[in-house]
Motif scaffolding. Structure first.
Motif, short mmCIF file in Angstrom:
data_model
loop_
_atom_site.label_atom_id
_atom_site.label_comp_id
_atom_site.label_asym_id
_atom_site.label_seq_id
_atom_site.Cartn_x
_atom_site.Cartn_y
_atom_site.Cartn_z
N LEU A 1 58.65 25.21 23.01
CA LEU A 1 58.95 26.67 22.88
C LEU A 1 60.37 26.63 21.91
O LEU A 1 60.43 27.75 21.06
CB LEU A 1 59.29 26.95 24.10
N ARG A 2 61.23 25.63 22.11
CA ARG A 2 62.36 25.74 21.20
C ARG A 2 62.06 25.53 19.62
O ARG A 2 62.91 26.16 18.86
CB ARG A 2 63.43 24.66 21.75
N ARG A 3 61.09 24.54 19.38
CA ARG A 3 60.83 24.45 17.98
C ARG A 3 60.08 25.63 17.20
O ARG A 3 60.24 25.61 16.14
CB ARG A 3 60.08 22.94 18.16
N LEU B 1 63.94 26.54 30.65
CA LEU B 1 63.06 27.51 30.11
C LEU B 1 61.49 27.32 30.65
O LEU B 1 60.92 28.29 30.86
CB LEU B 1 62.93 27.43 28.74
N VAL B 2 61.25 26.20 31.07
CA VAL B 2 59.82 25.85 31.43
C VAL B 2 60.17 24.75 32.71
O VAL B 2 60.78 24.05 32.78
CB VAL B 2 59.13 25.15 30.58
N ALA B 3 59.32 25.24 33.83
CA ALA B 3 59.74 24.74 35.09
C ALA B 3 58.38 24.19 35.68
O ALA B 3 57.30 24.87 35.44
CB ALA B 3 60.47 25.46 36.22
N VAL B 4 58.35 23.00 36.51
CA VAL B 4 57.12 22.90 37.54
C VAL B 4 57.47 23.65 38.79
O VAL B 4 58.60 23.62 39.32
CB VAL B 4 57.15 21.28 37.58
N LEU C 1 56.96 29.49 32.85
CA LEU C 1 58.17 29.80 31.96
C LEU C 1 59.05 30.35 33.00
O LEU C 1 58.50 31.11 34.21
CB LEU C 1 57.96 30.93 31.01
N THR C 2 60.24 30.18 33.11
CA THR C 2 61.24 30.63 34.06
C THR C 2 61.85 32.08 33.85
O THR C 2 61.45 32.57 32.54
CB THR C 2 62.49 29.82 33.94
N CYS C 3 62.44 32.71 34.44
CA CYS C 3 62.98 33.98 34.23
C CYS C 3 63.86 33.97 33.08
O CYS C 3 63.97 35.00 32.14
CB CYS C 3 63.57 34.54 35.62
N GLY C 4 64.61 32.92 32.98
CA GLY C 4 65.44 32.80 31.72
C GLY C 4 64.61 32.87 30.41
O GLY C 4 65.16 33.19 29.53
N ALA C 5 63.61 32.22 30.40
CA ALA C 5 62.58 32.24 29.15
C ALA C 5 62.10 33.65 29.00
O ALA C 5 61.86 34.25 27.97
CB ALA C 5 61.59 31.24 29.31
#
Length: 240
Positions: free
Chosen positions: A124-126, A163-166, A179-183
């Motif tokens: 995602l960052r890339r 940004l991404v979680a399990v 994706l997290t709420c931050g993402a």
């Protein structure tokens, strides 16, 4: 929380309205930044949207070679599993449009979950800019107020700066990547696409700020520097 709401008479009209939003967001992003980065959602409701996008006028109007596809969440299953969000989107949208694999960034649900989540954050960052800012995120809503794989009371609701979680979802006894709420809240535009009477109570609690509305994960979706639209069919909006 600032947002727009549009209520459509039926699921077919809902899919058409969502397709219009997709096309507008794509045209705007391509004009300004040359690429359109979108996160797809799973479930039955978006399937109708994806199929709509493969037909005129959208098939010919959208510069599909400029679209890059991401996902909001994925079950920890192989990509050919019938439960895979990627598989559904591939069959309904990507394959019919002939999207090349190099333009598709799927969550690898077949890999060890934590490693897959960290790898997807790097992806995602890339590929979504330095701030991992997606142009459009499509989301659904569960009866319990979950969105993506952010379920009430689960660990991914408090992921720190990730940004991404399990996320382990006990009600389904399965692991998911999300994706997290931050993402989500970094996106330029978020569109909820919600259909069916079973979603009506959760939608009304969030949109009308009813008792306990902040306990529903979807209520935390509010882009910091973007816009939020809720598209609902008449059934999903029946308690508003």
């Amino acid at each position: 929380m600032s947002f727009e709401i549009a209520v459509l008479p039926d699921p077919e009209s809902l899919a058409l309205a969502a397709a219009d939003e997709f096309a507008r967001s794509a045209a705007d992003a391509i004009r300004k930044r040359r690429l359109f980065r979108v996160a797809l959602s799973g479930g039955s409701t978006p399937r109708a949207l994806y199929r709509r996008l493969t037909r005129p006028p959208y098939r010919g109007a959208i510069a599909w070679d400029r679209v890059r596809f991401f996902w909001g969440d994925e079950r920890c299953v192989p990509p050919d599993s019938e439960r895979s969000n990627y598989r559904m989107a591939r069959k309904a949208l990507l394959d019919p449009l002939g999207i090349p694999p190099r333009h598709v960034f799927r969550m690898k649900g077949e890999e060890e979950p934590e490693a897959a989540a960290r790898a997807y954050e790097q992806t995602l960052r890339r590929h979504a800019g330095g701030f991992a800012r997606l142009d459009l995120v499509l989301l659904g809503l569960g009866e319990d107020g979950h969105t993506a794989s952010l379920f009430p009371g689960t660990a991914a609701l408090d992921p720190g700066r990730r940004l991404v979680a399990v996320n382990y979802v006990a009600k389904f006894s399965e692991w998911r990547i999300t994706l997290t709420c931050g993402a989500l809240n970094a996106a330029r535009r978020i569109v909820f696409v919600v259909s069916g009477t079973e979603k009506a109570r959760a939608a009304a609690r969030i949109l009308q700020k009813g008792p306990g509305w902040r306990e529903l994960p979807a209520s935390a979706v509010c882009p910091r520097r973007g816009s939020l639209l809720w598209l609902l069919d008449q059934a999903a909006a029946s308690k508003l």
